[in-house]
Scaffold this motif. Structure first.
Motif, mmCIF file in Angstrom:
data_model
loop_
_atom_site.group_PDB
_atom_site.id
_atom_site.type_symbol
_atom_site.label_atom_id
_atom_site.label_comp_id
_atom_site.label_asym_id
_atom_site.label_seq_id
_atom_site.Cartn_x
_atom_site.Cartn_y
_atom_site.Cartn_z
ATOM 1 N N PRO A 78 0.816 -1.217 0.000
ATOM 2 C CA PRO A 78 0.000 0.000 0.000
ATOM 3 C C PRO A 78 0.853 1.272 0.000
ATOM 4 C CG PRO A 78 -0.798 -1.576 1.619
ATOM 5 C CD PRO A 78 0.517 -2.087 1.152
ATOM 6 N N GLU A 79 0.243 2.365 -0.426
ATOM 7 C CA GLU A 79 0.892 3.668 -0.341
ATOM 8 C C GLU A 79 0.965 4.083 1.129
ATOM 9 O OE1 GLU A 79 0.228 8.257 -1.957
ATOM 10 O OE2 GLU A 79 -1.131 6.657 -2.572
ATOM 11 N N LEU A 80 2.122 4.567 1.540
ATOM 12 C CA LEU A 80 2.328 4.914 2.940
ATOM 13 C C LEU A 80 1.899 6.345 3.234
ATOM 14 C CD1 LEU A 80 5.850 3.315 3.506
ATOM 15 C CD2 LEU A 80 3.592 2.271 3.774
ATOM 16 N N ILE A 81 1.506 6.583 4.492
ATOM 17 C CA ILE A 81 1.133 7.923 4.926
ATOM 18 C C ILE A 81 1.783 8.227 6.263
ATOM 19 C CG2 ILE A 81 -1.068 8.029 3.688
ATOM 20 C CD1 ILE A 81 -2.454 7.219 6.311
ATOM 21 N N SER A 82 2.142 9.463 6.465
ATOM 22 C CA SER A 82 2.639 9.897 7.770
ATOM 23 C C SER A 82 1.468 10.009 8.732
ATOM 24 C CB SER A 82 3.330 11.263 7.649
ATOM 25 O OG SER A 82 4.551 11.144 6.955
ATOM 26 N N THR A 83 1.672 9.511 9.939
ATOM 27 C CA THR A 83 0.634 9.610 10.969
ATOM 28 C C THR A 83 1.303 10.034 12.269
ATOM 29 O OG1 THR A 83 0.883 7.237 11.413
ATOM 30 C CG2 THR A 83 -0.916 7.902 9.957
ATOM 31 N N ARG A 84 0.484 10.446 13.218
ATOM 32 C CA ARG A 84 0.994 10.812 14.529
ATOM 33 C C ARG A 84 0.219 10.052 15.593
ATOM 34 N NH1 ARG A 84 0.770 17.274 14.248
ATOM 35 N NH2 ARG A 84 -1.141 16.753 13.157
ATOM 36 N N PRO A 85 0.886 9.628 16.668
ATOM 37 C CA PRO A 85 0.145 8.963 17.748
ATOM 38 C C PRO A 85 -0.958 9.883 18.248
ATOM 39 C CG PRO A 85 2.521 8.807 18.094
ATOM 40 C CD PRO A 85 2.316 9.760 16.957
ATOM 41 N N ASP A 86 -2.153 9.338 18.401
ATOM 42 C CA ASP A 86 -3.286 10.155 18.826
ATOM 43 C C ASP A 86 -4.070 9.393 19.882
ATOM 44 O OD1 ASP A 86 -5.472 11.751 19.172
ATOM 45 O OD2 ASP A 86 -5.977 11.904 17.051
ATOM 46 N N PRO A 87 -3.946 9.785 21.147
ATOM 47 C CA PRO A 87 -4.660 9.067 22.205
ATOM 48 C C PRO A 87 -6.142 9.397 22.230
ATOM 49 C CG PRO A 87 -3.507 10.957 23.127
ATOM 50 C CD PRO A 87 -3.140 10.897 21.660
ATOM 51 N N GLN A 88 -6.586 10.284 21.360
ATOM 52 C CA GLN A 88 -7.968 10.738 21.381
ATOM 53 C C GLN A 88 -8.825 9.908 20.429
ATOM 54 O OE1 GLN A 88 -8.578 14.267 22.866
ATOM 55 N NE2 GLN A 88 -6.629 14.004 23.878
ATOM 56 N N ALA A 89 -9.741 10.572 19.741
ATOM 57 C CA ALA A 89 -10.775 9.860 18.991
ATOM 58 C C ALA A 89 -10.235 9.092 17.797
ATOM 59 C CB ALA A 89 -11.837 10.854 18.520
#
Length: 307
Positions: free
Chosen positions: A81-92
Motif C-alpha cells: 500500500p501507499e504509505l502515509i505519515s501519521t501521529r500517535p493520537d490518544p484521542q478519537a
C-alpha cells in the motif's frame, strides 16, 4: 453548490476510501467523484448527508478496487500500500490509526472487495452489520457472513500476540541499530527464524522482486544494502547523485514506528517491522517513489491525507 456542506465529511470519506483501496491517489479520485454526485443529488431526498456520502464513496471504492486488482497482479514484484505519515493520537482517531497499519492493509489486499469494505466499515468505523448492508447493498445476514470471513482471515494472518506502541518502538530501535550498525549476528538474533522481507520498488527503485525468507538471508540482505556501498548503489538506482548523504530517523508511518531514510526532504526508503513476539516477524521495505510521496510531507502535512 455543495462544497460547504460536503467539506465537513471529506476527511471521513478519505479515511474510508484509503482503507478500502490502499492508495491515497485512488482514494482522492473516489472522493472527488463522490463530490460530483453529491453536487448533482436532490438534497430533499437525502435524510443523512454523511450516510449518503459514505455509501456513495464506499460503492465507488469497491468498483475502483475491482478495476485496479488486475494491474496490481501484473505489478513488478510485491505490491504494498501507499504509505502515509501519521501521529500517535490518544484521542478519537487512535483506533483509526490502528486500521491503517501496513501489515493490516497487506492482509486486506487478500480479501474480496466486498469483504474488505464490510471489514473496514464494521471494524474501523463501527457501523452495525445492518448499516454496512445498506451501504454495500447486501442483506444483514449476508453482511454478517462477509464481515466474519474477513475478520477470521485477518485474525489468522496476524500475529497471535500484538505488541503495544512502546514495544514496537523498542524493537524498531534495536532493528535500526543492528541493521545500520553492520551487526549481522545481532540482527539475525533479532529476527524470527521464519522472518519474511517483502519489498516494493515498483520497478522504479532497486528492491527484491521476490520475498526473502529466513533470518540468515534477510539479515545478510539488510546489512548489505545498509552499508556505504549498498546505500550508494540504491541511491544510483533512483537517480540520485552519488555519493550522497542521507538522514535516517524513526517516524510514525501508518500508525506505527518505522525507519524513514531521507535525502534532503525526499523520502527514499521506509522500513517497517511487524513484531512476532519479541522478534521481527516481517520486514516491509518500500522504495517505490510513488508510495512515499505522502511520507515526504512529514507528519501533519497535507490536510487531505487520511489518518
Amino acid at each position: 453548490m455543495g462544497s460547504d456542506d460536503f467539506t465537513p465529511h471529506r476527511r471521513r470519506l478519505l479515511d474510508v476510501a484509503y482503507r478500502i483501496l490502499g492508495t491515497v491517489t485512488d482514494a482522492e479520485d473516489v472522493v472527488q467523484e463522490a463530490w460530483l454526485r453529491w453536487s448533482a443529488a436532490d438534497r430533499s431526498e437525502v435524510s443523512s448527508p454523511q450516510a449518503f456520502l459514505v455509501t456513495v464513496t464506499t460503492r465507488l471504492a469497491i468498483d475502483r478496487l475491482r478495476q485496479v486488482r488486475a494491474r496490481r497482479e501484473a505489478y513488478p514484484g510485491a505490491w504494498l500500500p501507499e504509505l502515509i505519515s501519521t501521529r500517535p493520537d490518544p484521542q478519537a482517531r487512535a483506533e483509526l490509526a490502528e486500521s491503517v497499519e501496513l501489515a493490516l492493509l497487506v492482509v486486506l489486499e487478500t480479501l474480496s472487495p466486498l469483504e474488505r469494505a464490510a471489514f473496514v466499515l464494521h471494524e474501523a468505523f463501527g457501523l452495525s452489520h445492518a448499516e454496512v448492508g445498506e451501504v454495500i447493498g447486501r442483506s444483514e445476514a449476508a453482511t454478517r457472513q462477509l464481515a466474519r470471513r474477513a475478520r477470521d482471515h485477518v485474525r489468522e494472518a496476524r500475529p497471535r500476540y500484538r505488541a503495544d506502541r512502546a514495544q514496537r518502538r523498542r524493537l524498531t530501535e534495536r532493528f535500526l541499530a543492528a541493521c545500520f550498525g553492520g551487526d549481522l549476528a545481532g540482527l539475525v538474533d533479532l529476527l524470527a527464524a521464519d522472518v519474511r522481507l517483502v519489498a516494493d520498488g515498483g520497478g522504479r527503485a532497486k528492491a527484491p522482486l521476490r520475498v526473502i525468507e529466513s533470518a540468515e538471508r534477510v539479515g545478510r540482505f539488510l546489512t548489505a544494502i545498509s552499508n556505504d556501498e549498498g546505500a550508494q548503489r540504491f541511491l544510483a538506482s533512483i537517480g540520485l547523485p552519488t555519493p550522497a548523504a542521507f538522514e535516517i530517523a524513526i517516524e510514525d508511518v501508518n500508525g506505527a514506528p518505522a525507519i524513514v531514510a531521507r535525502v534532503g526532504e525526499r523520502v527514499i526508503l521506509v522500513l517497517a517491522v511487524e513484531p512476532d513476539g519479541e522478534r521481527v516477524g516481517t520486514v516491509f521495505l518500500v522504495a517505490n517513489p510513488e508510495k512515499l510521496a505522502r511520507v515526504s510531507r512529514r507528519a501533519g502535512g497535507a490536510a487531505s491525507t487520511p489518518a
